[in-house]
Design a protein around this motif. Sequence first.
Motif, short mmCIF file in Angstrom:
data_model
loop_
_atom_site.label_atom_id
_atom_site.label_comp_id
_atom_site.label_asym_id
_atom_site.label_seq_id
_atom_site.Cartn_x
_atom_site.Cartn_y
_atom_site.Cartn_z
N LEU A 270 10.15 -75.19 -0.83
CA LEU A 270 9.48 -73.99 -0.27
C LEU A 270 10.24 -72.62 -0.26
CD1 LEU A 270 8.56 -76.14 3.10
CD2 LEU A 270 7.23 -75.49 1.26
N LEU A 271 11.72 -72.64 -0.44
CA LEU A 271 12.36 -71.64 -0.54
C LEU A 271 12.14 -70.80 -1.65
CD1 LEU A 271 16.03 -72.97 0.39
CD2 LEU A 271 14.60 -71.57 1.86
N PHE A 272 11.64 -71.43 -2.78
CA PHE A 272 11.07 -70.86 -4.05
C PHE A 272 9.96 -70.05 -3.79
CE2 PHE A 272 13.53 -74.44 -6.12
CZ PHE A 272 14.29 -73.69 -6.57
N ILE A 273 9.11 -70.58 -2.78
CA ILE A 273 7.78 -69.79 -2.64
C ILE A 273 7.98 -68.66 -1.67
CG2 ILE A 273 5.70 -70.05 -1.17
CD1 ILE A 273 5.76 -73.16 -1.94
N ALA A 274 9.07 -68.83 -0.74
CA ALA A 274 9.56 -67.71 0.15
C ALA A 274 10.23 -66.60 -0.88
CB ALA A 274 10.53 -68.01 1.10
N ALA A 275 10.96 -66.92 -1.82
CA ALA A 275 11.72 -66.37 -2.65
C ALA A 275 10.63 -65.40 -3.48
CB ALA A 275 12.70 -66.99 -3.77
N MET A 297 18.91 -64.48 -3.42
CA MET A 297 19.65 -65.69 -2.69
C MET A 297 18.77 -66.75 -2.29
SD MET A 297 21.43 -62.74 0.10
CE MET A 297 22.16 -64.15 0.83
N LEU A 298 17.57 -66.55 -1.75
CA LEU A 298 16.47 -67.62 -1.55
C LEU A 298 16.47 -68.71 -2.63
CD1 LEU A 298 13.81 -65.77 0.75
CD2 LEU A 298 15.56 -67.44 1.49
N ALA A 299 16.18 -68.04 -4.02
CA ALA A 299 15.99 -68.97 -4.83
C ALA A 299 17.27 -69.75 -5.54
CB ALA A 299 15.73 -67.84 -6.25
N PHE A 300 18.42 -69.08 -5.23
CA PHE A 300 19.63 -69.86 -5.63
C PHE A 300 19.94 -70.86 -4.31
CE2 PHE A 300 24.24 -70.16 -4.98
CZ PHE A 300 24.64 -70.54 -6.01
N GLY A 301 19.66 -70.44 -3.19
CA GLY A 301 19.80 -71.52 -2.25
C GLY A 301 18.65 -72.78 -2.50
N GLY A 302 17.64 -72.47 -2.82
CA GLY A 302 16.45 -73.61 -3.31
C GLY A 302 17.15 -74.34 -4.47
N TRP A 303 17.57 -73.86 -5.40
CA TRP A 303 18.17 -74.39 -6.57
C TRP A 303 19.34 -75.42 -6.24
CZ3 TRP A 303 23.12 -73.88 -8.78
CH2 TRP A 303 23.16 -74.40 -10.09
#
Length: 676
Positions: A270-275, A297-303
Amino acid sequence: MKAKDFVVLFGVIGIVLMMIIPIPVLLLDILIILNISIALMILLIAMNTKEALDFSIFPAILLITTLFRLALNVSTTRNILSHAEAGEVVAAFGSWVGGGQIAIGFIVFLILVVVQFIVITKGSERVAEVAARFTLDAMPGKQMSIDADLNAGLINEQQAKARRSKIEREADFYGAMDGASKFVKGDAIASIIILVINLVGGFIIGMAIHDLSFGESLSTFSILTIGDGLVSQIPALLISTAAGLIVTRAASDGNLAEDVTAQLFKYPKLLFIAAGTIGLLGLTPIGPLRTWPFAIMLAFGGWYMQKAINKQQEQEEMLVEEQQIEEVRSPESVISLLQVDPIEFEFGYGLIPLADTQQGGDLLDRIIMIRRQCALELGLVVPVIRIRDNIQLKPNEYVIKIKGNTVARGDLLLNHYLAMSPGFEDDSVIGIETVEPAFGLPAIWIDEQMKERAELSGYTVVDPPSVVATHLTEIIKRHAHELIGRQETKQLVENVKESYPALIEELIPAILTVGDVQKVLSKLLREKVSIRDLVTIFEALADHGNYTKDPDILTEYVRQSLSRQITQQFSSGSDTLKVITVGPQLEKKIAESVQQSDQGSYIALDPISTQQIYQKLNEHVNRQIQSGQQPVVLASPTIRMYLRQIVERTMQDVPVLSYSELEPNIEVQSVGVVNL
């Protein structure tokens, strides 16, 4: 009393005295900082509790801190109106928050009051009210649940007492929180009133008593009033937030921070979708400079979180494997090998599509139907059938086991059909010769192209799953008497007891034990007599159990009580029953050969007479089978069970009935007489 008890007592008394006795400015600054510190500590404690009862003193703390804030308000108001000062802390807050602008400071104060009064306090009050109501409504059900667990032996008396105490504490806590939330609401209203008093009263007193000009009086008392309001509203806001956290937290295994990180960031995708969504906003006039850093930042956090989850799953899998290895190595692991399944169906790897639903296999559904059919026909609850593949078997071979022992086996060709001849052979129907596994009839395996020709020639054509289902059904019927033990009998007895308690109370254990009943039921199933009508069976046992405990004799009485059922079963609904009767000489011979022992009666015939009985009976049975009729042997009630003992050794499927087991309206036709 201990020293800490005196500290609490004197502290509460001191709070009350603060409203009456003037307080020096320096001490007032210290008390204001203490008030903020206490409020912050309460908020942190509320965030780290796992359930509400961990901070059960909160309602009392809420009252004391509210009283403390009001005492500080009274003291600061006294100093503001008397000396036009309230300490460095109040002045600093009034000047710093507004940035030198009185209107800004006043607006910030009003916003804090609105947030506390309308948002946090109102919501906490409602949640506490609803929680208190539902907790009180749920108390009787929780008490009954505790009593049920205690009666069932799941918990002991001490555990039950602890759970009851927890329920009572929950009810008291939420009831107290419902009332304590009113303190916070009243505190917010009091803060607004005190603000108006300080502002209007200070402005008038500054001009009338302190000889200040209009502008000086307005500036001085506005700053002090706003500072006083802020130093009281900030702790009030912290404690209101703590109250909201306490009443809205559900019981969990972690504190607020652990729950937030574990649940809010549980789905990295879901963080990737938000990113991606935030990144798309960069294409609007907002611009990528303000949005893309957050998207990265969101994409890195999701990864990162997905990587951590994968690593945790690998560790858990390794831990499970290690535990399994340790279980195998432990001495206790051998105990699980002692378990024997009542019924097992094993097959080679070539027959896996039979049980694989993804490949269209419907074996599991057919087994469900088999269990239903056996329950209707035999009155027996068939145990769960264990299905597994066995690489030691041939690819197309299967075996059926009863209590770990192989009782039947067969071969299947999945892409073929089993065709059984109607009594004459058709040379045009070509296939692989075999034997039908359930009844031992000659048959052939034919392919799809030959199926239609075989059906037109009168052959009975069935698919492989039907062959297996029929074979398994016949095996269960043939060995049904082995599948009913004392535990299964106990379950059947309990089922009847729900509707006929008086019958069961009279029969078990006053007349017969569960073991005695199990022996009778097993003997009935051994001769394929349905035990579905348990009420009639138990009535017969209750009537005759006082006179004999011999299971063979009791079985005969039960069979006579089931005469209507037995007649319909073997006459197939017809008014005529063709039977093979027993001649008088044979009956006399059998009656004279009956021996009595401590274990019961048994028949002791010489080998020559036994062989003669087999030969003559076999001739009549084969004649009946060739004529397409089911062979039934009819004997007198006194020798029926002894004749059955002779017949079942070689002709287990041939039923032996007595005259007393047939209804008077059935016409009996003798098609042969067995005699010596």
